[in-house]
Motif scaffolding. Structure first.
Motif, mmCIF file in Angstrom:
data_model
loop_
_atom_site.group_PDB
_atom_site.id
_atom_site.type_symbol
_atom_site.label_atom_id
_atom_site.label_comp_id
_atom_site.label_asym_id
_atom_site.label_seq_id
_atom_site.Cartn_x
_atom_site.Cartn_y
_atom_site.Cartn_z
ATOM 1 N N THR A 134 16.101 -0.429 -19.817
ATOM 2 C CA THR A 134 17.316 -0.022 -19.098
ATOM 3 C C THR A 134 17.529 1.480 -19.198
ATOM 4 O OG1 THR A 134 18.286 -2.174 -19.613
ATOM 5 C CG2 THR A 134 19.792 -0.449 -18.861
ATOM 6 N N SER A 135 17.440 2.023 -20.396
ATOM 7 C CA SER A 135 17.646 3.468 -20.555
ATOM 8 C C SER A 135 16.524 4.256 -19.888
ATOM 9 C CB SER A 135 17.784 3.856 -22.029
ATOM 10 O OG SER A 135 16.575 3.641 -22.704
ATOM 11 N N GLU A 136 15.297 3.728 -19.917
ATOM 12 C CA GLU A 136 14.191 4.407 -19.241
ATOM 13 C C GLU A 136 14.428 4.451 -17.731
ATOM 14 O OE1 GLU A 136 11.540 5.993 -20.613
ATOM 15 O OE2 GLU A 136 12.427 5.561 -22.563
ATOM 16 N N PHE A 137 14.935 3.360 -17.169
ATOM 17 C CA PHE A 137 15.218 3.321 -15.735
ATOM 18 C C PHE A 137 16.330 4.306 -15.386
ATOM 19 C CE2 PHE A 137 17.439 1.639 -12.000
ATOM 20 C CZ PHE A 137 16.381 1.610 -11.106
ATOM 21 N N ILE A 138 17.369 4.353 -16.211
ATOM 22 C CA ILE A 138 18.484 5.280 -15.968
ATOM 23 C C ILE A 138 17.992 6.723 -16.045
ATOM 24 C CG2 ILE A 138 20.658 6.145 -16.940
ATOM 25 C CD1 ILE A 138 21.269 3.178 -17.661
ATOM 26 N N GLN A 139 17.116 7.021 -16.995
ATOM 27 C CA GLN A 139 16.583 8.385 -17.116
ATOM 28 C C GLN A 139 15.665 8.737 -15.952
ATOM 29 O OE1 GLN A 139 14.737 8.703 -20.962
ATOM 30 N NE2 GLN A 139 16.671 8.493 -22.065
ATOM 31 N N ALA A 140 14.994 7.734 -15.376
ATOM 32 C CA ALA A 140 14.083 7.995 -14.262
ATOM 33 C C ALA A 140 14.798 8.088 -12.920
ATOM 34 C CB ALA A 140 13.022 6.906 -14.203
ATOM 35 N N ALA A 141 16.034 7.596 -12.822
ATOM 36 C CA ALA A 141 16.762 7.558 -11.550
ATOM 37 C C ALA A 141 16.870 8.926 -10.872
ATOM 38 C CB ALA A 141 18.133 6.927 -11.747
ATOM 39 N N PRO A 142 17.228 10.009 -11.578
ATOM 40 C CA PRO A 142 17.307 11.314 -10.897
ATOM 41 C C PRO A 142 15.962 11.757 -10.317
ATOM 42 C CG PRO A 142 18.368 11.435 -13.049
ATOM 43 C CD PRO A 142 17.704 10.098 -12.954
ATOM 44 N N TYR A 143 14.879 11.464 -10.991
ATOM 45 C CA TYR A 143 13.558 11.834 -10.493
ATOM 46 C C TYR A 143 13.210 11.047 -9.228
ATOM 47 C CZ TYR A 143 13.144 14.047 -15.041
ATOM 48 O OH TYR A 143 13.356 14.828 -16.138
ATOM 49 N N MET A 144 13.597 9.769 -9.222
ATOM 50 C CA MET A 144 13.342 8.952 -8.030
ATOM 51 C C MET A 144 14.157 9.472 -6.842
ATOM 52 S SD MET A 144 12.859 5.065 -9.561
ATOM 53 C CE MET A 144 14.521 4.929 -10.159
ATOM 54 N N ARG A 145 15.425 9.857 -7.089
ATOM 55 C CA ARG A 145 16.252 10.412 -6.012
ATOM 56 C C ARG A 145 15.666 11.719 -5.501
ATOM 57 N NH1 ARG A 145 20.583 8.535 -9.130
ATOM 58 N NH2 ARG A 145 20.895 10.569 -10.078
ATOM 59 N N ASN A 146 15.242 12.581 -6.402
ATOM 60 C CA ASN A 146 14.640 13.857 -5.997
ATOM 61 C C ASN A 146 13.371 13.626 -5.178
ATOM 62 O OD1 ASN A 146 16.586 15.465 -7.136
ATOM 63 N ND2 ASN A 146 15.454 15.799 -9.043
ATOM 64 N N PHE A 147 12.561 12.663 -5.592
ATOM 65 C CA PHE A 147 11.343 12.351 -4.851
ATOM 66 C C PHE A 147 11.681 11.900 -3.431
ATOM 67 C CE2 PHE A 147 8.133 9.349 -3.361
ATOM 68 C CZ PHE A 147 7.005 10.148 -3.425
ATOM 69 N N LYS A 148 12.686 11.028 -3.306
ATOM 70 C CA LYS A 148 13.082 10.524 -1.993
ATOM 71 C C LYS A 148 13.596 11.657 -1.106
ATOM 72 C CE LYS A 148 15.782 6.829 0.108
ATOM 73 N NZ LYS A 148 16.701 5.721 -0.121
ATOM 74 N N LEU A 149 14.404 12.553 -1.690
ATOM 75 C CA LEU A 149 14.921 13.690 -0.927
ATOM 76 C C LEU A 149 13.787 14.627 -0.505
ATOM 77 C CD1 LEU A 149 18.189 14.500 -2.905
ATOM 78 C CD2 LEU A 149 18.011 13.529 -0.597
ATOM 79 N N ASN A 150 12.860 14.873 -1.394
ATOM 80 C CA ASN A 150 11.715 15.733 -1.064
ATOM 81 C C ASN A 150 10.856 15.104 0.037
ATOM 82 O OD1 ASN A 150 12.328 17.825 -2.804
ATOM 83 N ND2 ASN A 150 11.181 16.927 -4.507
ATOM 84 N N LYS A 151 10.701 13.796 -0.005
ATOM 85 C CA LYS A 151 9.939 13.111 1.032
ATOM 86 C C LYS A 151 10.627 13.261 2.389
ATOM 87 C CE LYS A 151 8.353 8.557 2.426
ATOM 88 N NZ LYS A 151 8.568 7.141 2.249
ATOM 89 N N GLN A 152 11.951 13.093 2.410
ATOM 90 C CA GLN A 152 12.703 13.252 3.657
ATOM 91 C C GLN A 152 12.590 14.689 4.177
ATOM 92 O OE1 GLN A 152 16.613 11.911 2.558
ATOM 93 N NE2 GLN A 152 16.144 9.760 3.004
ATOM 94 N N MET A 153 12.677 15.664 3.269
ATOM 95 C CA MET A 153 12.561 17.076 3.670
ATOM 96 C C MET A 153 11.165 17.348 4.231
ATOM 97 S SD MET A 153 14.087 19.862 4.029
ATOM 98 C CE MET A 153 15.357 20.393 2.950
ATOM 99 N N PHE A 154 10.140 16.816 3.602
ATOM 100 C CA PHE A 154 8.776 16.994 4.095
ATOM 101 C C PHE A 154 8.625 16.404 5.493
ATOM 102 C CE2 PHE A 154 4.453 15.361 4.644
ATOM 103 C CZ PHE A 154 3.729 16.540 4.519
ATOM 104 N N THR A 155 9.172 15.211 5.707
ATOM 105 C CA THR A 155 9.092 14.557 7.013
ATOM 106 C C THR A 155 9.810 15.389 8.075
ATOM 107 O OG1 THR A 155 9.042 12.406 5.924
ATOM 108 C CG2 THR A 155 9.582 12.409 8.261
ATOM 109 N N LEU A 156 10.964 15.932 7.732
ATOM 110 C CA LEU A 156 11.730 16.764 8.664
ATOM 111 C C LEU A 156 10.970 18.044 9.008
ATOM 112 C CD1 LEU A 156 14.405 17.198 10.188
ATOM 113 C CD2 LEU A 156 15.268 18.301 8.125
ATOM 114 N N VAL A 157 10.435 18.729 8.003
ATOM 115 C CA VAL A 157 9.676 19.969 8.227
ATOM 116 C C VAL A 157 8.415 19.661 9.027
ATOM 117 C CG1 VAL A 157 8.344 21.783 7.067
ATOM 118 C CG2 VAL A 157 10.609 21.171 6.221
ATOM 119 N N ASN A 158 7.746 18.568 8.704
ATOM 120 C CA ASN A 158 6.535 18.180 9.422
ATOM 121 C C ASN A 158 6.844 17.939 10.905
ATOM 122 O OD1 ASN A 158 3.836 17.509 9.747
ATOM 123 N ND2 ASN A 158 4.171 15.357 9.203
#
Length: 171
Positions: A134-158
């Motif tokens: 549970t704590s590992e998932f909570i600690q990983a959540a910000p990284y997962m959100r950042n990855f998703k945002l970066n993916k969306q930004m890459f798709t938009l720029v592409n």
């Protein structure tokens, strides 16, 4: 590259009822002799050979405080006859003489190799993972959100770059 982190905190200790299971209640390690030299381990699943040599589950000798292999002075009639106290002293019950015969003390050391005087070794217990999912998932959540945002930004720029190239191709 994947990063690694060493978490040497003590994990959850659980009762197994097996006299050849031991757990350290404090930070520290058991010393075992492998083909690559002395190694440190917190795995307390033990076994013994027909010659009485105390081994790790992988088959490596468990070392005593003086650096020797621990060899039981006599083969126990039952594994319940093997006794390990809080300081790691291994003894075997001689049922005929009704007394404990010492075999040695399990070597317990810190990560730096310094001996631990009172390691709090618990017989019939094993240490389980110190990872809390549970704590590992909570600690990983910000990284997962950042990855998703970066993916969306890459798709938009592409997409924008494709439009620019298409427009330049028409001129």
């Amino acid at each position: 590259a994947l990063s690694t982190a060493l978490d040497d905190s003590v994990g959850r200790i659980g009762y197994t009822g097996n006299p050849l299971d031991i757990a350290l209640q404090e930070k520290g390690y058991f010393q075992i002799l492998t083909p690559n030299g002395v190694q440190l381990s917190r795995d307390g699943r033990l076994k013994y050979t027909k010659e009485g040599e105390l081994l790790s589950l992988e088959g490596y000798p468990i070392l005593s405080n003086n650096g020797d292999k621990i060899i039981l002075p006599l083969l126990p009639e039952s594994i319940e006859d093997i006794k390990i106290d809080l300081d790691g002293k291994v003894s075997v019950l001689d049922r005929e003489q009704k007394k404990l015969i010492p075999a040695g003390t399990i070597s317990t050391v810190t990560q730096e190799g310094v001996g631990i005087l009172h390691p709090k070794v618990r017989q019939n217990y094993l240490e389980f993972s110190n990872v809390d999912i549970t704590s590992e998932f909570i600690q990983a959540a910000p990284y997962m959100r950042n990855f998703k945002l970066n993916k969306q930004m890459f798709t938009l720029v592409n997409s924008s770059m494709r439009n620019v190239i298409s427009t330049l191709g028409q001129v």
